[in-house]
Design a protein around this motif. Structure first.
Motif, mmCIF file in Angstrom:
data_model
loop_
_atom_site.group_PDB
_atom_site.id
_atom_site.type_symbol
_atom_site.label_atom_id
_atom_site.label_comp_id
_atom_site.label_asym_id
_atom_site.label_seq_id
_atom_site.Cartn_x
_atom_site.Cartn_y
_atom_site.Cartn_z
ATOM 1 N N MET A 133 1.160 -0.989 -0.738
ATOM 2 C CA MET A 133 0.174 -0.219 -0.301
ATOM 3 C C MET A 133 1.249 1.395 0.401
ATOM 4 N N LEU A 134 1.777 1.193 -0.077
ATOM 5 C CA LEU A 134 3.011 2.608 0.252
ATOM 6 C C LEU A 134 3.561 2.740 -1.415
ATOM 7 N N ASN A 135 3.096 3.014 -1.787
ATOM 8 C CA ASN A 135 4.221 3.311 -3.326
ATOM 9 C C ASN A 135 5.110 4.717 -2.929
ATOM 10 N N SER B 48 -0.018 4.276 5.065
ATOM 11 C CA SER B 48 -0.243 4.495 3.621
ATOM 12 C C SER B 48 -1.063 5.555 3.078
ATOM 13 N N PHE B 49 -1.251 7.067 4.564
ATOM 14 C CA PHE B 49 -2.585 7.444 3.781
ATOM 15 C C PHE B 49 -1.425 8.593 3.330
ATOM 16 N N TYR B 50 -0.184 8.471 3.171
ATOM 17 C CA TYR B 50 1.464 9.341 2.998
ATOM 18 C C TYR B 50 2.148 9.132 1.650
ATOM 19 N N ALA B 51 1.006 7.807 0.806
ATOM 20 C CA ALA B 51 2.144 7.079 -0.074
ATOM 21 C C ALA B 51 2.198 7.867 -0.991
ATOM 22 N N SER B 52 2.862 7.760 -2.409
ATOM 23 C CA SER B 52 2.346 8.124 -3.300
ATOM 24 C C SER B 52 1.500 8.035 -4.630
ATOM 25 N N ALA B 53 0.782 9.307 -4.877
ATOM 26 C CA ALA B 53 -0.715 8.792 -5.202
ATOM 27 C C ALA B 53 -0.383 8.233 -6.992
ATOM 28 N N ALA C 153 -11.161 10.796 3.464
ATOM 29 C CA ALA C 153 -10.555 9.705 2.844
ATOM 30 C C ALA C 153 -9.014 8.969 3.661
ATOM 31 N N ARG C 154 -9.158 10.328 4.925
ATOM 32 C CA ARG C 154 -7.480 9.057 6.270
ATOM 33 C C ARG C 154 -8.377 7.744 6.470
ATOM 34 N N LEU C 155 -9.693 8.023 7.156
ATOM 35 C CA LEU C 155 -10.492 7.226 7.984
ATOM 36 C C LEU C 155 -10.481 5.804 6.726
ATOM 37 N N SER C 156 -11.161 6.546 5.633
ATOM 38 C CA SER C 156 -11.666 5.392 5.071
ATOM 39 C C SER C 156 -9.995 4.574 4.495
ATOM 40 N N GLY C 157 -8.977 4.959 3.930
ATOM 41 C CA GLY C 157 -7.750 4.626 3.456
ATOM 42 C C GLY C 157 -7.038 3.450 4.710
ATOM 43 N N GLY C 158 -7.523 3.785 5.789
ATOM 44 C CA GLY C 158 -6.887 3.487 6.765
ATOM 45 C C GLY C 158 -7.497 2.328 7.012
ATOM 46 N N LEU C 159 -9.115 2.352 7.406
ATOM 47 C CA LEU C 159 -10.111 1.140 7.885
ATOM 48 C C LEU C 159 -9.920 0.664 6.632
ATOM 49 N N ALA C 160 -9.881 0.844 5.778
ATOM 50 C CA ALA C 160 -9.126 -0.635 4.229
ATOM 51 C C ALA C 160 -8.472 -0.917 4.757
ATOM 52 N N GLY C 161 -7.502 -0.452 5.196
ATOM 53 C CA GLY C 161 -5.926 -1.079 5.639
ATOM 54 C C GLY C 161 -5.648 -2.117 6.403
#
Length: 348
Positions: free
Chosen positions: A55-57, A262-267, A306-314
């Motif tokens: 998840m960490l691009n 993962s929230f700070y990974a490259s988009a 977005a932060r919460l959504s991605g974090g929960l998915a992770g």
């Protein structure tokens, strides 16, 4: 490197599916020799850790990113057969739950990301371990080189598959140059992550690292004037507690990486996505069958932040992967135990 639906035609997708299924079947049998009461729990954790780190691009060039493939890391930590299974479990979870990697392309992805990376990496690793001075530093160096070479090897494998079954008419020479070029850069990131992780585990519990098993010297006893291997020591509670600490530390690290970092990974698009867009091989990409999944694109449906959504998915992804992986590896481990306690060995 996750190939979506539509990149590869149906016949070649089916053929790679047969290759992948065969590799998984062989690995299930081979993993029986690699897994024991210490490494079986670690294997499930390795799968979860690979999921989290994928998840960490990280940025590798202008407008391009990369992420861990994980074949080298898994092979060195838990063995090549178990390594193939680890990455396969990750790819299966990603494809079904997160719509990452096409379902019809699952055979392509397992063949490329699980089989090729693991086989190439472990072959390079074993070769280097034999020629380098014996020690922990050599394990780390060999891990770096093995991981570095495994990524462009996977890029070449994809290019060959696309050459045979690609759905668009493009210059295969240009695709090869672009794929190998960007994945050499991604390989540096893969090598760094792999070497740091293997080095950290070797420093704490070298006995848990499959690739470092040659560092362990068995105690010798003199019997009737000859040196023989001493019986394996009985596991002590202290070692068991130490193993639990390693497992818990790894799980917490995976949760933190997937749930927060993962929230700070490259988009930016990853290497394959970038090459596909530049070279036009993505013209016939199909919508993922699970595009409407509640966890599609690594977010939780109906969670607006977005932060919460991605974090929960992770966090969900790490949890599901560690449970699914652990179930597979404990089942393989129990099968090995059942084979060992055969009617002949039991004196029946």
């Amino acid at each position: 490197m996750h190939v979506p639906d539509g990149f590869i035609d149906a016949p070649v997708s089916a053929a790679t599916g047969v290759v992948a299924a065969t590799a998984v079947a062989v690995s299930l049998r081979g993993a029986r020799r690699e897994l024991d009461e210490r490494t079986a729990p670690l294997a499930g954790l390795v799968a979860a850790f690979i999921f989290a780190v994928q998840m960490l691009n990280f940025p590798v060039a202008a407008g391009t990113s990369g992420h861990l493939l994980g074949g080298a890391l898994a092979a060195i930590l838990v063995g090549p057969y178990t390594g193939v299974l680890c990455v396969s479990v990750v790819l299966l979870m990603q494809g079904i739950l997160f719509a990452d990697g096409g379902l019809t392309a699952l055979g392509v992805n397992i063949t490329d990301m699980a089989v090729v990376t693991t086989v190439v990496a472990y072959a390079v690793f074993r070769l280097l371990v034999k020629v380098l001075p014996r020690g922990r530093r050599s394990i780390t160096v060999a891990s770096f080189a093995a991981a570095l070479l495994s990524v462009p090897a996977a890029a070449v494998a994809f290019t060959l598959i696309y050459w045979v079954g690609g759905t668009t008419d493009v210059s295969i020479g240009k695709v090869t140059t672009a794929m190998v070029g960007v994945h050499v850069l991604i390989g540096i990131g893969e090598a760094t992550i792999t070497a740091l992780t293997v080095g950290a585990v070797v420093a704490v519990r070298p006995d848990l690292v499959y690739g470092a098993r040659d560092l362990r010297q068995r105690l010798k006893l003199r019997v009737n004037g000859e040196l023989v291997d001493a019986p394996d020591p009985v596991a002590v509670p202290v070692a068991a507690r130490s193993q639990r600490k390693v497992w818990l530390a790894g799980l917490v690290t995976s949760l933190v990486l997937a749930g927060g970092v993962s929230f700070y990974a490259s988009a930016s698009p990853d290497g394959l996505e970038k090459v596909a867009a530049d070279q036009g091989i993505d013209k016939k990409t199909e919508k993922h069958a699970n595009a409407d999944s509640p966890l599609a694109d690594y977010g939780v449906k109906d969670v607006d932040d977005a932060r919460l959504s991605g974090g929960l998915a992770g966090v969900i992804g790490v949890g599901v992967t560690v449970v699914a992986g652990s179930a597979v590896f404990w089942a393989v481990r129990r099968r090995r135990t059942a084979d060992d306690v055969s009617p002949v060995s039991a004196g029946v």
